[in-house]
Design a protein around this motif. Structure first.
Motif, PDB file in Angstrom:
ATOM      1  N   UNK A 290     -58.164 -17.634 -13.013  1.00  0.00           N
ATOM      2  CA  UNK A 290     -56.738 -17.405 -13.489  1.00  0.00           C
ATOM      3  C   UNK A 290     -56.956 -16.698 -14.519  1.00  0.00           C
ATOM      4  N   UNK A 291     -57.147 -16.005 -14.954  1.00  0.00           N
ATOM      5  CA  UNK A 291     -57.167 -14.876 -16.649  1.00  0.00           C
ATOM      6  C   UNK A 291     -56.578 -13.660 -15.134  1.00  0.00           C
ATOM      7  N   UNK A 292     -56.326 -13.510 -13.809  1.00  0.00           N
ATOM      8  CA  UNK A 292     -55.851 -12.578 -13.300  1.00  0.00           C
ATOM      9  C   UNK A 292     -54.545 -12.701 -12.700  1.00  0.00           C
ATOM     10  N   UNK A 293     -54.591 -14.194 -12.531  1.00  0.00           N
ATOM     11  CA  UNK A 293     -52.939 -14.257 -12.445  1.00  0.00           C
ATOM     12  C   UNK A 293     -52.469 -14.678 -13.566  1.00  0.00           C
ATOM     13  N   UNK A 294     -52.905 -15.324 -14.735  1.00  0.00           N
ATOM     14  CA  UNK A 294     -52.454 -14.530 -16.183  1.00  0.00           C
ATOM     15  C   UNK A 294     -51.804 -12.957 -16.588  1.00  0.00           C
ATOM     16  N   UNK A 295     -53.093 -12.179 -16.700  1.00  0.00           N
ATOM     17  CA  UNK A 295     -53.061 -11.096 -16.622  1.00  0.00           C
ATOM     18  C   UNK A 295     -51.658 -10.547 -15.572  1.00  0.00           C
ATOM     19  N   UNK A 296     -51.988 -10.862 -14.505  1.00  0.00           N
ATOM     20  CA  UNK A 296     -50.832 -10.205 -13.515  1.00  0.00           C
ATOM     21  C   UNK A 296     -49.419 -10.711 -13.842  1.00  0.00           C
ATOM     22  N   UNK A 297     -49.867 -11.721 -14.569  1.00  0.00           N
ATOM     23  CA  UNK A 297     -48.144 -12.567 -14.230  1.00  0.00           C
ATOM     24  C   UNK A 297     -47.519 -12.120 -15.841  1.00  0.00           C
TER      25      UNK A 297
END
Ligand SMILES: *Cc1c(COP(=O)(O)O)cnc(C)c1O
Length: 403
Positions: A290-297
Protein backbone atom coordinates in the motif's frame (compact mmCIF):
# COMPACT_ATOMS: atom_id res chain seq x y z
CA UNK A 1 -8.28 -24.26 -20.78
CA UNK A 2 -11.04 -26.90 -20.67
CA UNK A 3 -9.07 -28.84 -18.06
CA UNK A 4 -9.09 -25.82 -15.72
CA UNK A 5 -12.70 -25.09 -16.60
CA UNK A 6 -13.77 -28.62 -15.63
CA UNK A 7 -11.81 -28.59 -12.37
CA UNK A 8 -13.22 -25.15 -11.54
CA UNK A 9 -16.73 -26.48 -12.05
CA UNK A 10 -15.97 -29.52 -9.93
CA UNK A 11 -14.26 -27.89 -6.95
CA UNK A 12 -15.21 -24.22 -6.70
CA UNK A 13 -18.67 -22.98 -5.84
CA UNK A 14 -20.31 -21.24 -8.75
CA UNK A 15 -20.74 -17.77 -7.23
CA UNK A 16 -19.42 -16.07 -10.38
CA UNK A 17 -19.82 -16.45 -14.12
CA UNK A 18 -16.17 -16.86 -14.98
CA UNK A 19 -14.70 -16.01 -18.37
CA UNK A 20 -13.21 -19.24 -19.73
CA UNK A 21 -9.55 -18.26 -19.55
CA UNK A 22 -7.03 -19.64 -17.06
CA UNK A 23 -4.41 -17.03 -16.20
CA UNK A 24 -0.82 -18.15 -16.06
CA UNK A 25 0.90 -14.82 -15.50
CA UNK A 26 0.43 -11.08 -15.74
CA UNK A 27 2.76 -8.28 -16.63
CA UNK A 28 2.16 -4.58 -17.14
CA UNK A 29 -1.36 -4.14 -18.43
CA UNK A 30 -1.67 -7.64 -19.89
CA UNK A 31 -2.76 -11.04 -18.64
CA UNK A 32 -1.44 -14.20 -20.29
CA UNK A 33 -3.41 -17.44 -20.24
CA UNK A 34 -2.27 -21.05 -20.17
CA UNK A 35 -2.90 -21.31 -23.93
CA UNK A 36 -0.42 -18.53 -24.67
CA UNK A 37 -3.00 -15.81 -25.49
CA UNK A 38 -2.58 -12.31 -24.11
CA UNK A 39 -5.31 -9.94 -22.94
CA UNK A 40 -5.31 -6.20 -22.39
CA UNK A 41 -6.66 -5.88 -18.86
CA UNK A 42 -9.31 -3.13 -18.70
CA UNK A 43 -10.77 -4.82 -15.65
CA UNK A 44 -7.82 -4.72 -13.25
CA UNK A 45 -9.18 -7.40 -10.96
CA UNK A 46 -12.26 -5.23 -10.49
CA UNK A 47 -10.56 -1.95 -9.71
CA UNK A 48 -7.66 -3.45 -7.76
CA UNK A 49 -4.50 -3.35 -9.89
CA UNK A 50 -4.41 0.42 -10.22
CA UNK A 51 -0.75 0.34 -11.41
CA UNK A 52 -1.19 -2.69 -13.65
CA UNK A 53 0.52 -5.99 -12.90
CA UNK A 54 4.02 -6.69 -11.59
CA UNK A 55 4.83 -3.01 -11.20
CA UNK A 56 8.55 -2.89 -10.33
CA UNK A 57 7.99 -0.73 -7.24
CA UNK A 58 5.42 -3.19 -5.92
CA UNK A 59 7.47 -6.28 -6.70
CA UNK A 60 10.49 -4.74 -4.98
CA UNK A 61 8.45 -3.93 -1.86
CA UNK A 62 6.94 -7.42 -1.89
CA UNK A 63 10.41 -8.93 -1.74
CA UNK A 64 11.71 -6.53 0.91
CA UNK A 65 8.78 -6.94 3.28
CA UNK A 66 8.41 -10.64 2.47
CA UNK A 67 11.92 -11.23 3.75
CA UNK A 68 11.26 -9.26 6.95
CA UNK A 69 7.95 -10.65 8.24
CA UNK A 70 4.54 -11.51 6.85
CA UNK A 71 2.33 -11.40 9.90
CA UNK A 72 2.71 -10.28 13.49
CA UNK A 73 -0.86 -9.69 14.86
CA UNK A 74 -2.30 -6.53 16.35
CA UNK A 75 -0.49 -7.12 19.64
CA UNK A 76 2.64 -5.38 18.35
CA UNK A 77 3.48 -2.14 16.59
CA UNK A 78 3.34 -2.64 12.83
CA UNK A 79 5.66 -0.12 11.11
CA UNK A 80 4.42 -0.58 7.49
CA UNK A 81 0.81 -0.12 8.64
CA UNK A 82 1.67 2.93 10.74
CA UNK A 83 3.47 4.54 7.80
CA UNK A 84 0.60 3.81 5.45
CA UNK A 85 -1.98 5.18 7.91
CA UNK A 86 0.06 8.36 8.26
CA UNK A 87 0.11 8.88 4.50
CA UNK A 88 -3.60 8.16 4.18
CA UNK A 89 -4.50 10.66 6.90
CA UNK A 90 -2.08 13.32 5.61
CA UNK A 91 -3.70 13.01 2.20
CA UNK A 92 -7.35 13.03 3.27
CA UNK A 93 -8.86 14.21 6.56
CA UNK A 94 -7.26 14.73 9.97
CA UNK A 95 -8.10 11.58 11.92
CA UNK A 96 -7.17 7.93 12.30
CA UNK A 97 -7.29 4.71 10.32
CA UNK A 98 -8.80 1.32 11.12
CA UNK A 99 -7.55 -1.32 8.68
CA UNK A 100 -9.52 -4.29 7.35
CA UNK A 101 -8.89 -7.10 4.85
CA UNK A 102 -11.61 -6.13 2.40
CA UNK A 103 -14.14 -3.56 1.31
CA UNK A 104 -17.09 -5.25 2.98
CA UNK A 105 -15.22 -5.24 6.27
CA UNK A 106 -14.55 -1.51 5.83
CA UNK A 107 -18.33 -1.05 5.57
CA UNK A 108 -18.84 -3.18 8.68
CA UNK A 109 -16.33 -1.03 10.57
CA UNK A 110 -18.17 2.11 9.45
CA UNK A 111 -21.50 0.65 10.64
CA UNK A 112 -20.03 -0.07 14.06
CA UNK A 113 -18.30 3.29 14.36
CA UNK A 114 -21.44 5.20 13.36
CA UNK A 115 -23.36 3.15 15.94
CA UNK A 116 -20.82 4.15 18.60
CA UNK A 117 -21.22 7.77 17.56
CA UNK A 118 -24.98 7.48 17.64
CA UNK A 119 -24.91 6.05 21.17
CA UNK A 120 -22.39 8.65 22.31
CA UNK A 121 -24.68 11.44 21.12
CA UNK A 122 -27.81 10.20 22.86
CA UNK A 123 -29.10 7.75 20.26
CA UNK A 124 -31.44 10.29 18.67
CA UNK A 125 -30.22 9.53 15.20
CA UNK A 126 -29.88 5.92 14.05
CA UNK A 127 -28.94 4.07 10.90
CA UNK A 128 -28.01 5.08 7.38
CA UNK A 129 -29.33 6.67 4.22
CA UNK A 130 -27.98 5.02 1.07
CA UNK A 131 -28.57 5.36 -2.66
CA UNK A 132 -30.71 3.13 -4.83
CA UNK A 133 -28.49 0.55 -6.57
CA UNK A 134 -25.68 1.23 -4.11
CA UNK A 135 -23.06 -1.44 -3.49
CA UNK A 136 -21.28 -1.53 -0.14
CA UNK A 137 -20.36 -5.21 0.18
CA UNK A 138 -21.83 -8.66 0.73
CA UNK A 139 -21.31 -9.50 4.40
CA UNK A 140 -24.55 -9.39 6.36
CA UNK A 141 -24.14 -5.86 7.72
CA UNK A 142 -22.81 -4.46 4.46
CA UNK A 143 -25.45 -6.23 2.38
CA UNK A 144 -28.12 -4.36 4.31
CA UNK A 145 -26.65 -1.16 2.86
CA UNK A 146 -26.35 -2.64 -0.63
CA UNK A 147 -29.51 -1.78 -2.52
CA UNK A 148 -29.44 -4.36 -5.30
CA UNK A 149 -32.11 -7.05 -5.01
CA UNK A 150 -29.97 -9.66 -6.75
CA UNK A 151 -27.35 -9.16 -4.03
CA UNK A 152 -29.40 -8.92 -0.84
CA UNK A 153 -32.05 -11.44 -1.98
CA UNK A 154 -33.79 -12.85 1.11
CA UNK A 155 -30.68 -13.31 3.22
CA UNK A 156 -31.09 -12.54 6.93
CA UNK A 157 -30.11 -8.97 7.77
CA UNK A 158 -29.37 -7.09 10.97
CA UNK A 159 -32.15 -4.67 11.81
CA UNK A 160 -30.45 -1.28 12.05
CA UNK A 161 -32.46 1.33 10.11
CA UNK A 162 -31.60 1.83 6.45
CA UNK A 163 -33.33 4.33 4.16
CA UNK A 164 -32.96 4.30 0.41
CA UNK A 165 -33.10 7.41 -1.78
CA UNK A 166 -32.79 7.94 -5.54
CA UNK A 167 -29.35 9.34 -6.41
CA UNK A 168 -29.04 13.03 -7.32
CA UNK A 169 -32.39 14.06 -5.82
CA UNK A 170 -31.47 16.43 -2.99
CA UNK A 171 -35.10 17.05 -1.98
CA UNK A 172 -35.64 13.32 -1.46
CA UNK A 173 -32.47 13.11 0.62
CA UNK A 174 -33.43 16.14 2.72
CA UNK A 175 -36.92 14.78 3.34
CA UNK A 176 -35.61 11.41 4.53
CA UNK A 177 -32.98 13.03 6.76
CA UNK A 178 -35.58 15.30 8.37
CA UNK A 179 -38.28 12.66 8.82
CA UNK A 180 -36.31 9.53 9.63
CA UNK A 181 -33.35 11.09 11.44
CA UNK A 182 -30.63 8.69 10.24
CA UNK A 183 -27.22 8.92 11.89
CA UNK A 184 -25.24 8.85 8.66
CA UNK A 185 -25.29 9.22 4.91
CA UNK A 186 -23.26 6.58 3.10
CA UNK A 187 -22.59 7.11 -0.61
CA UNK A 188 -20.26 6.09 -3.41
CA UNK A 189 -19.17 9.27 -5.27
CA UNK A 190 -19.73 7.22 -8.42
CA UNK A 191 -21.98 4.19 -8.02
CA UNK A 192 -19.84 1.38 -9.41
CA UNK A 193 -21.67 -1.91 -9.71
CA UNK A 194 -24.87 0.18 -9.83
CA UNK A 195 -23.89 0.96 -13.44
CA UNK A 196 -21.19 3.66 -13.12
CA UNK A 197 -23.60 6.43 -12.03
CA UNK A 198 -21.82 9.56 -10.81
CA UNK A 199 -23.34 11.69 -8.10
CA UNK A 200 -23.49 15.27 -9.38
CA UNK A 201 -21.09 17.77 -7.85
CA UNK A 202 -24.02 19.96 -6.75
CA UNK A 203 -25.66 16.94 -5.12
CA UNK A 204 -22.49 15.96 -3.23
CA UNK A 205 -22.03 19.55 -2.03
CA UNK A 206 -25.65 19.77 -0.90
CA UNK A 207 -25.31 16.37 0.78
CA UNK A 208 -22.29 17.58 2.74
CA UNK A 209 -24.10 20.78 3.77
CA UNK A 210 -27.14 18.77 4.82
CA UNK A 211 -25.02 16.38 6.89
CA UNK A 212 -23.43 19.32 8.65
CA UNK A 213 -26.71 21.19 9.27
CA UNK A 214 -28.44 18.14 10.67
CA UNK A 215 -25.47 16.76 12.56
CA UNK A 216 -25.11 13.53 10.59
CA UNK A 217 -21.98 11.59 9.78
CA UNK A 218 -21.03 11.83 6.11
CA UNK A 219 -19.43 8.56 4.97
CA UNK A 220 -17.91 8.26 1.50
CA UNK A 221 -17.52 4.75 0.16
CA UNK A 222 -14.32 5.23 -1.85
CA UNK A 223 -13.62 1.51 -2.02
CA UNK A 224 -13.78 1.64 -5.82
CA UNK A 225 -13.39 5.37 -6.57
CA UNK A 226 -10.40 5.88 -4.27
CA UNK A 227 -6.65 5.44 -4.66
CA UNK A 228 -6.39 7.47 -7.85
CA UNK A 229 -9.09 5.68 -9.83
CA UNK A 230 -11.00 8.87 -10.71
CA UNK A 231 -8.00 11.19 -11.06
CA UNK A 232 -7.63 12.50 -7.50
CA UNK A 233 -6.36 10.41 -4.59
CA UNK A 234 -9.93 10.11 -3.30
CA UNK A 235 -12.81 11.05 -5.59
CA UNK A 236 -14.38 13.48 -3.09
CA UNK A 237 -11.20 15.59 -3.30
CA UNK A 238 -12.28 16.90 -6.70
CA UNK A 239 -15.00 18.78 -4.77
CA UNK A 240 -15.07 21.26 -2.00
CA UNK A 241 -16.14 19.27 1.06
CA UNK A 242 -14.75 16.86 3.65
CA UNK A 243 -16.41 13.62 4.74
CA UNK A 244 -16.36 12.36 8.34
CA UNK A 245 -15.54 8.79 7.33
CA UNK A 246 -13.81 7.47 4.19
CA UNK A 247 -14.03 3.78 3.26
CA UNK A 248 -11.22 2.39 1.12
CA UNK A 249 -10.03 -1.01 -0.16
CA UNK A 250 -9.53 -2.45 -3.68
CA UNK A 251 -6.60 -0.46 -5.12
CA UNK A 252 -4.80 0.29 -1.87
CA UNK A 253 -3.14 -3.10 -1.32
CA UNK A 254 -1.31 -3.15 -4.66
CA UNK A 255 -3.06 -6.46 -5.44
CA UNK A 256 -3.15 -7.85 -1.91
CA UNK A 257 -6.24 -7.74 0.32
CA UNK A 258 -6.40 -4.53 2.32
CA UNK A 259 -9.11 -2.04 3.20
CA UNK A 260 -10.23 0.16 6.00
CA UNK A 261 -11.75 3.42 7.12
CA UNK A 262 -10.32 6.83 7.85
CA UNK A 263 -12.41 8.53 10.54
CA UNK A 264 -12.25 12.20 11.47
CA UNK A 265 -10.78 13.41 14.75
CA UNK A 266 -14.19 13.97 16.29
CA UNK A 267 -15.11 10.28 16.13
CA UNK A 268 -11.94 8.20 15.69
CA UNK A 269 -11.56 7.87 19.49
CA UNK A 270 -14.92 6.07 19.70
CA UNK A 271 -13.22 2.76 18.90
CA UNK A 272 -11.47 1.64 22.07
CA UNK A 273 -9.69 -1.66 22.82
CA UNK A 274 -12.13 -4.54 22.40
CA UNK A 275 -14.62 -2.58 20.30
CA UNK A 276 -13.50 -3.96 16.97
CA UNK A 277 -10.70 -6.04 15.49
CA UNK A 278 -9.50 -8.70 13.11
CA UNK A 279 -6.64 -11.20 13.13
CA UNK A 280 -5.08 -10.42 9.81
CA UNK A 281 -5.56 -6.74 9.08
CA UNK A 282 -3.45 -4.77 8.62
CA UNK A 283 -1.28 -7.38 6.97
CA UNK A 284 2.25 -5.94 7.10
CA UNK A 285 2.80 -7.23 3.57
CA UNK A 286 -0.38 -5.60 2.22
CA UNK A 287 0.47 -2.39 4.05
CA UNK A 288 4.00 -2.35 2.63
CA UNK A 289 2.54 -2.69 -0.86
CA UNK A 290 0.00 0.00 0.00
CA UNK A 291 2.85 2.32 0.84
CA UNK A 292 4.44 1.59 -2.54
CA UNK A 293 1.12 2.37 -4.25
CA UNK A 294 0.78 5.68 -2.41
CA UNK A 295 4.39 6.61 -3.23
CA UNK A 296 3.90 5.84 -6.91
CA UNK A 297 0.70 7.87 -7.08
CA UNK A 298 1.67 10.85 -4.96
CA UNK A 299 5.47 11.09 -5.05
CA UNK A 300 6.36 9.66 -8.45
CA UNK A 301 3.75 11.27 -10.67
CA UNK A 302 1.43 8.27 -11.00
CA UNK A 303 -1.68 10.32 -10.39
CA UNK A 304 -0.86 12.96 -13.06
CA UNK A 305 0.19 10.26 -15.50
CA UNK A 306 -3.07 8.45 -14.84
CA UNK A 307 -5.06 11.62 -15.50
CA UNK A 308 -3.27 12.15 -18.83
CA UNK A 309 -3.82 8.54 -19.85
CA UNK A 310 -7.48 8.82 -18.87
CA UNK A 311 -7.94 12.01 -20.92
CA UNK A 312 -6.55 10.25 -23.98
CA UNK A 313 -8.95 7.35 -23.45
CA UNK A 314 -11.98 9.62 -22.85
CA UNK A 315 -11.27 11.59 -26.03
CA UNK A 316 -11.04 8.40 -28.05
CA UNK A 317 -14.27 7.09 -26.51
CA UNK A 318 -16.07 10.36 -27.26
CA UNK A 319 -15.08 10.05 -30.95
CA UNK A 320 -16.23 6.44 -30.95
CA UNK A 321 -19.59 7.43 -29.52
CA UNK A 322 -20.06 9.96 -32.32
CA UNK A 323 -19.44 7.18 -34.82
CA UNK A 324 -21.80 4.73 -33.11
CA UNK A 325 -24.63 6.74 -31.53
CA UNK A 326 -26.94 3.82 -32.28
CA UNK A 327 -25.01 1.60 -29.84
CA UNK A 328 -23.41 3.89 -27.24
CA UNK A 329 -25.93 6.04 -25.40
CA UNK A 330 -23.87 7.80 -22.76
CA UNK A 331 -20.35 7.63 -21.41
CA UNK A 332 -20.33 8.06 -17.64
CA UNK A 333 -17.76 8.17 -14.90
CA UNK A 334 -14.46 9.85 -14.33
CA UNK A 335 -10.78 9.12 -14.79
CA UNK A 336 -10.22 5.39 -15.11
CA UNK A 337 -13.74 4.46 -13.97
CA UNK A 338 -15.89 4.47 -17.07
CA UNK A 339 -19.30 3.10 -18.04
CA UNK A 340 -20.38 2.91 -21.66
CA UNK A 341 -24.15 2.83 -21.45
CA UNK A 342 -25.16 0.88 -24.53
CA UNK A 343 -28.49 0.28 -26.24
CA UNK A 344 -27.63 -3.42 -26.45
CA UNK A 345 -29.77 -6.22 -25.11
CA UNK A 346 -28.17 -8.12 -22.20
CA UNK A 347 -27.37 -10.96 -24.62
CA UNK A 348 -25.76 -8.62 -27.15
CA UNK A 349 -23.73 -6.97 -24.36
CA UNK A 350 -22.42 -10.39 -23.34
CA UNK A 351 -21.60 -11.16 -26.99
CA UNK A 352 -19.67 -7.89 -27.16
CA UNK A 353 -17.73 -8.87 -24.04
CA UNK A 354 -17.02 -12.31 -25.53
CA UNK A 355 -15.97 -10.82 -28.85
CA UNK A 356 -13.54 -8.46 -27.15
CA UNK A 357 -12.20 -11.35 -25.10
CA UNK A 358 -11.48 -13.28 -28.29
CA UNK A 359 -9.67 -10.21 -29.60
CA UNK A 360 -7.60 -10.03 -26.43
CA UNK A 361 -9.38 -7.29 -24.46
CA UNK A 362 -10.99 -7.80 -21.06
CA UNK A 363 -13.94 -5.59 -20.10
CA UNK A 364 -16.70 -6.00 -17.52
CA UNK A 365 -20.46 -5.67 -17.94
CA UNK A 366 -22.50 -3.99 -15.17
CA UNK A 367 -26.28 -3.72 -14.88
CA UNK A 368 -26.58 -5.94 -17.99
CA UNK A 369 -25.82 -3.37 -20.68
CA UNK A 370 -23.16 -1.04 -19.31
CA UNK A 371 -19.67 -1.84 -20.55
CA UNK A 372 -17.63 -1.14 -17.45
CA UNK A 373 -14.00 -0.14 -17.89
CA UNK A 374 -11.63 -0.05 -14.92
CA UNK A 375 -8.30 0.38 -16.69
CA UNK A 376 -5.00 0.78 -14.88
CA UNK A 377 -3.73 4.36 -14.51
CA UNK A 378 -0.70 3.12 -16.45
CA UNK A 379 -2.72 2.44 -19.62
CA UNK A 380 -0.47 3.30 -22.57
CA UNK A 381 -1.62 5.21 -25.64
CA UNK A 382 -0.96 2.28 -27.96
CA UNK A 383 -3.02 0.09 -25.62
CA UNK A 384 -5.89 2.57 -25.81
CA UNK A 385 -5.58 2.68 -29.59
CA UNK A 386 -5.69 -1.12 -29.77
CA UNK A 387 -8.77 -1.28 -27.56
CA UNK A 388 -10.61 1.47 -29.47
CA UNK A 389 -9.88 -0.19 -32.78
CA UNK A 390 -11.20 -3.56 -31.57
CA UNK A 391 -14.22 -2.02 -29.85
CA UNK A 392 -15.04 0.00 -32.97
CA UNK A 393 -15.12 -3.15 -35.10
CA UNK A 394 -17.49 -4.87 -32.65
CA UNK A 395 -19.72 -1.81 -32.33
CA UNK A 396 -20.15 -1.70 -36.09
CA UNK A 397 -21.37 -5.30 -35.91
CA UNK A 398 -23.48 -4.73 -32.77
CA UNK A 399 -25.04 -1.69 -34.43
CA UNK A 400 -26.41 -3.88 -37.18
CA UNK A 401 -27.97 -6.11 -34.52
CA UNK A 402 -29.54 -3.19 -32.67
CA UNK A 403 -31.10 -1.65 -35.76
C1 LIG B 1 -16.09 -3.73 -4.18
C2 LIG B 1 -16.84 -2.77 -3.36
C3 LIG B 1 -17.19 -3.06 -2.02
C4 LIG B 1 -16.88 -4.39 -1.38
O1 LIG B 1 -15.53 -4.69 -1.34
P1 LIG B 1 -15.07 -6.23 -1.14
O2 LIG B 1 -13.59 -6.14 -0.97
O3 LIG B 1 -15.49 -6.97 -2.35
O4 LIG B 1 -15.75 -6.73 0.07
C5 LIG B 1 -17.84 -2.09 -1.31
N1 LIG B 1 -18.13 -0.90 -1.85
C6 LIG B 1 -17.81 -0.59 -3.12
C7 LIG B 1 -18.14 0.75 -3.65
C8 LIG B 1 -17.18 -1.52 -3.92
O5 LIG B 1 -16.89 -1.22 -5.19
Amino acid sequence: MSQWHDLDQQYLMSTYHRLPIAIERAEGNHLYDTEGSSYLDLFTGLAVNILGHSHPAIVRRLQEQGERFLHISNKFLNPPAIQLAQRLVENSIPGKVFFTNSGAEATEAAVKLVHKWSQATGGERQGFVVMEKSFHGRTLGAVRLTRQAGVYQDFPQPDFPVFEVPPNDIDALRAVCEQERPAAILAEPILGSGGVQPLAESYLQAMATLAQEQGMMLCMDEIQTGVGRTGTFFAYQAYNFSPDVILFAKGIGGGLPLGGIIAGEAIAHLFQPGDHGTTFAPSPLSAALGLAVVEELLDNGGLEQGRENATYLWEALARLRQQHPDVIGAIRGKGMMIGLDTHLSPEAALRLQQGLLQDGVLVDIAQQRVVRLLPPLTLKREETDFFIERLSAHLARSGEEVL
